[in-house]
Design a protein around this motif. Sequence first.
Motif, PDB file in Angstrom:
ATOM      1  N   TYR A  73      -4.130 -35.298 -53.505  1.00 10.36           N
ATOM      2  CA  TYR A  73      -3.242 -35.649 -54.611  1.00 10.36           C
ATOM      3  C   TYR A  73      -3.538 -37.042 -55.158  1.00 10.36           C
ATOM      4  O   TYR A  73      -3.324 -37.312 -56.325  1.00 10.36           O
ATOM      5  N   ARG A 129       9.881 -39.826 -57.435  1.00 16.67           N
ATOM      6  CA  ARG A 129      10.084 -38.509 -58.024  1.00 16.67           C
ATOM      7  C   ARG A 129       9.710 -37.407 -57.032  1.00 16.67           C
ATOM      8  O   ARG A 129      10.409 -36.406 -56.896  1.00 16.67           O
ATOM      9  N   PRO A 156       2.653 -30.345 -55.856  1.00 15.06           N
ATOM     10  CA  PRO A 156       3.160 -28.999 -56.134  1.00 15.06           C
ATOM     11  C   PRO A 156       4.483 -28.999 -56.904  1.00 15.06           C
ATOM     12  O   PRO A 156       4.753 -28.075 -57.646  1.00 15.06           O
ATOM     13  N   ASN A 157       5.289 -30.055 -56.722  1.00 17.46           N
ATOM     14  CA  ASN A 157       6.602 -29.992 -57.371  1.00 17.46           C
ATOM     15  C   ASN A 157       6.675 -30.707 -58.722  1.00 17.46           C
ATOM     16  O   ASN A 157       7.748 -30.860 -59.285  1.00 17.46           O
ATOM     17  N   LEU A 158       5.534 -31.162 -59.234  1.00 15.57           N
ATOM     18  CA  LEU A 158       5.525 -31.688 -60.604  1.00 15.57           C
ATOM     19  C   LEU A 158       5.054 -30.571 -61.540  1.00 15.57           C
ATOM     20  O   LEU A 158       4.285 -29.707 -61.140  1.00 15.57           O
ATOM     21  N   SER A 159       5.483 -30.634 -62.802  1.00 17.56           N
ATOM     22  CA  SER A 159       4.947 -29.676 -63.769  1.00 17.56           C
ATOM     23  C   SER A 159       3.613 -30.210 -64.282  1.00 17.56           C
ATOM     24  O   SER A 159       3.315 -31.396 -64.138  1.00 17.56           O
ATOM     25  N   ASN A 190      10.770 -23.404 -63.857  1.00 19.42           N
ATOM     26  CA  ASN A 190       9.731 -24.114 -64.585  1.00 19.42           C
ATOM     27  C   ASN A 190      10.092 -25.593 -64.662  1.00 19.42           C
ATOM     28  O   ASN A 190      11.238 -25.968 -64.500  1.00 19.42           O
ATOM     29  N   GLY A 191       9.087 -26.423 -64.924  1.00 17.03           N
ATOM     30  CA  GLY A 191       9.336 -27.859 -64.953  1.00 17.03           C
ATOM     31  C   GLY A 191       9.427 -28.379 -66.370  1.00 17.03           C
ATOM     32  O   GLY A 191       9.564 -27.620 -67.330  1.00 17.03           O
ATOM     33  N   ARG A 192       9.333 -29.672 -66.482  1.00 20.98           N
ATOM     34  CA  ARG A 192       9.449 -30.318 -67.788  1.00 20.98           C
ATOM     35  C   ARG A 192       8.162 -30.157 -68.575  1.00 20.98           C
ATOM     36  O   ARG A 192       7.082 -30.066 -68.022  1.00 20.98           O
ATOM     37  N   LYS A 199       4.808 -25.092 -66.352  1.00 25.73           N
ATOM     38  CA  LYS A 199       4.704 -24.495 -65.006  1.00 25.73           C
ATOM     39  C   LYS A 199       4.554 -25.587 -63.960  1.00 25.73           C
ATOM     40  O   LYS A 199       3.904 -26.601 -64.184  1.00 25.73           O
ATOM     41  N   LYS A 200       5.131 -25.328 -62.777  1.00 25.34           N
ATOM     42  CA  LYS A 200       4.951 -26.249 -61.662  1.00 25.34           C
ATOM     43  C   LYS A 200       3.501 -26.155 -61.160  1.00 25.34           C
ATOM     44  O   LYS A 200       2.917 -25.078 -61.152  1.00 25.34           O
ATOM     45  N   ARG A 210       2.306 -26.067 -58.332  1.00 24.83           N
ATOM     46  CA  ARG A 210       2.038 -25.176 -57.196  1.00 24.83           C
ATOM     47  C   ARG A 210       1.679 -23.766 -57.665  1.00 24.83           C
ATOM     48  O   ARG A 210       1.054 -23.010 -56.941  1.00 24.83           O
TER      49      ARG A 210
END
Lengths: 538, 303
Positions: A381, A293, B89-92, A275-277, B125-126, B128
């Motif tokens: 994006y 990043r 995809p790789n950021l939350s 999981n991320g931040r 959650k990421k 992706r």
Amino acid sequence: MNAKFGKSGFLTRFYLGRDWRQILFWIIGLAGLMASAAAKFDGLYGTEKAMASISATLKTPAMVSLFGPFSSAGELNPAIIYAAEMMVFMGLFTAMMNIYFAVRNTRAEEDSGIAELISAHAIGKQSQLLAATLELIVINLLAGIIEALGLQTAGMTGSSLEGNWLFGLGLAAFGIMFGAFSLLVAQLVSSARSATMGSYLVLGILYVARMGTDVQNPDYTWFTIFGWIEKLSIYVDNNWLPLGLMLIAAVLTGSVSFAISNKRDVGAGVLPQRNGRQSASVFLAGPFSLVARLERTSIIVWLISLPLLGASYGSIFGTVGDILKTNPTMAKLIGSAAAAKAGQGIVLSFAATLCIVFALVATIPALITVLKINGDEKKGYLEQVHARGISRLRVFASYTGISLITGTIGLLLGIIGMAVAGNSTMSHPIDLPRYLRAFVGYWPALIVAVGITLMLVAFLPRLQQLAWIIPIYGMFSLYLGPLIDLPDWTKNISPYGWVNNVPVKAIDWGTAGWMTALGAALIVIAYLGYRHRDLTIN
Amino acid sequence: MAVVSINHLKKHFGKFQALKDVTFSVNAGEVFGFIGPNGAGKSTTIRTLLGIIRATGGSAEIFGQDVWQDAVNIHKRLAYVPGDVYLWPNLSGGEAIDLFLKLNDQKHNEKTDELIKEFDLDVTKKCRTYSKGNRQKVALIAAFATDADLYIFDEPTSGLDPLMEEIFQKNVLQLKAKGKSVLLSSHILSEVERMCDRIGIIRGGKIIETGTLDEMRQLSRTSVTVTTRTPADALAKLGAVHNFTPVAGTTTKYSFAVDSESLGNVITELTKFGIVTLQSTPPTLEDLFMRYYNQEEGDQIER
């Protein structure tokens, strides 16, 4: 059977039909390179004298590290020299071709969601992977057969029917094996980017391992997998055993891939997703930090790989420059002081070749980043970024900035890694500033390469992948060009070819200056183009 | 005062004319519904408004500034949610929301937390791993948390469940209450009916109608089912009556559609036959849109 592999044949034909342009491009490139070089070799190394001289060169540790060991005890002929010079190089390119196609038809399809659409139809669970595998086999066989026929046509002195076919089919097996590695990596990770990066990491590690064992003790090269291609011993012993090993490795890796693919979810990898931040860190505050990043992992990998690559080459400098060992007669003749000096000279000219390699490798992450200006746009994006109070200048500058920073630091670290490791093995080390001449020399070429790529990004976004010709051609013309005696102009169409022979010679500030100015001008013009066109939307 | 004003906007992609003639304006404090069939040019218009693509002809201004030249200044006072939200995809999700706010020099505040809670999004959650709906939530939270003057939504709820759809509408109505302007492109007619002050309909790259819903209803037809004392087949001859059909198995029951503006006349005419029962249904939005989407007035969608 149908539940697993239904419609695989149809999918394979579909992939081949869709990819035929790329396939043609790669095969013509590879086979054309081989055949045209082969056609020249009789002229290049027709005389005993020329053969003796190149054979001495190829036996030096520097050359062994680049091309593999040259250990022909028996009679020399152009074909044997050809195989020694071309084998490792062709293996490298064949592996690259396979990584490209393997990722393209597996992970990239999952990323774009096409795999999901296809899976929803009446096809088997494993059909897409099987079709991608079959496509790789077809491509490699095709390339191998055409390469063998090309060698047959060139008819070098010393070549044989068996050797020609072993060369072509050996490359095909080598390609299928690396394709299988790449397919496996694609099962483990969860995006096309990671799959490509992981595959190149595997290739890089095996290649460097081969270099190490070749210089130390070629027998250990059997363990490096990449080295199997040298062990084919084409035109000398024509050993078919390594080809068998490659196919066995491919089958084993392939079975693991199919086993994993059978179990995993479409779109997911095997390696866990963390999981991320909860919220963004203070450092994630604008387009520049965003690109930094996003590229973080990739930048870290490149900035670790380049000094490691440098250091692994540098670690053989002691052997390369040791004239007492490589040429004792001459060392005795000129005395120990002069021998040390001559040793340094050999090391520097080896370093000059290596710095080209570092410049080319450092160009790769730089190009990847600027090509994302359109790539991220196409994926949607950037739509949100453009809709916010962010100018196109900032978007453009952020990608370009990260690209140049990564490329610059990568090149610098590659050279420093080589210098530090090299000096630690040499009895008469060379000053670091001397090595760094190469940095000043090749840095402008990096800027020009990025500039040309940005021009494509701005004005010909559909054709932007053509930018890869810059490093690939640079590699071919500067690494291999001198050995197959290409005319000077072939070197000069690559920006890397404009640089003089640093660090052997002093820095040519004039060339460095105008190249930097040219690179900067290209970047500015590209920005103006980018500012005034529609963004690449899907 | 018009916040958005578009005049004879044209956009060509090579030979294909995506926008042929788009003219409409969004006034301050109103919610403007922008509707039309797929491929009519809604997203192209919005992307032109955002300065992502450049108009071939005509003019488009937001806050009185040119959408291409002054894009950055305009975007500082604007929030946008596309129909298809793509996130790194790789950021939350949380990182993406904060980033979007920072890109407009704004901060994550209580309102943001409230919205995250309201939309029920797991921001750790990421991206992706998010579904289409969850990605839309990220963009919606970032947009609603942004203090802007104009909000542009391009089919923002196509992936949301009805509960979330409700929350979306609530938030839009809050914006409206605060006097913000909203440009909403949507296929969900109930959403348009509930929130929009005015509507613009685009088809084949042209605006074919703008106005309030009531005005459009006036232009449309009311469906009527009637039973009369004596046979009333003569009604079929009236110009304002369409699709006149006797109900099968009866002799004096009919159903037909009437141009809304002539309803009075037709009723007067009907009384001559003696009305037994009369049922009149105002045009539903669906009827209205079907009519606009399908109508062929010689300007078929050109390629």
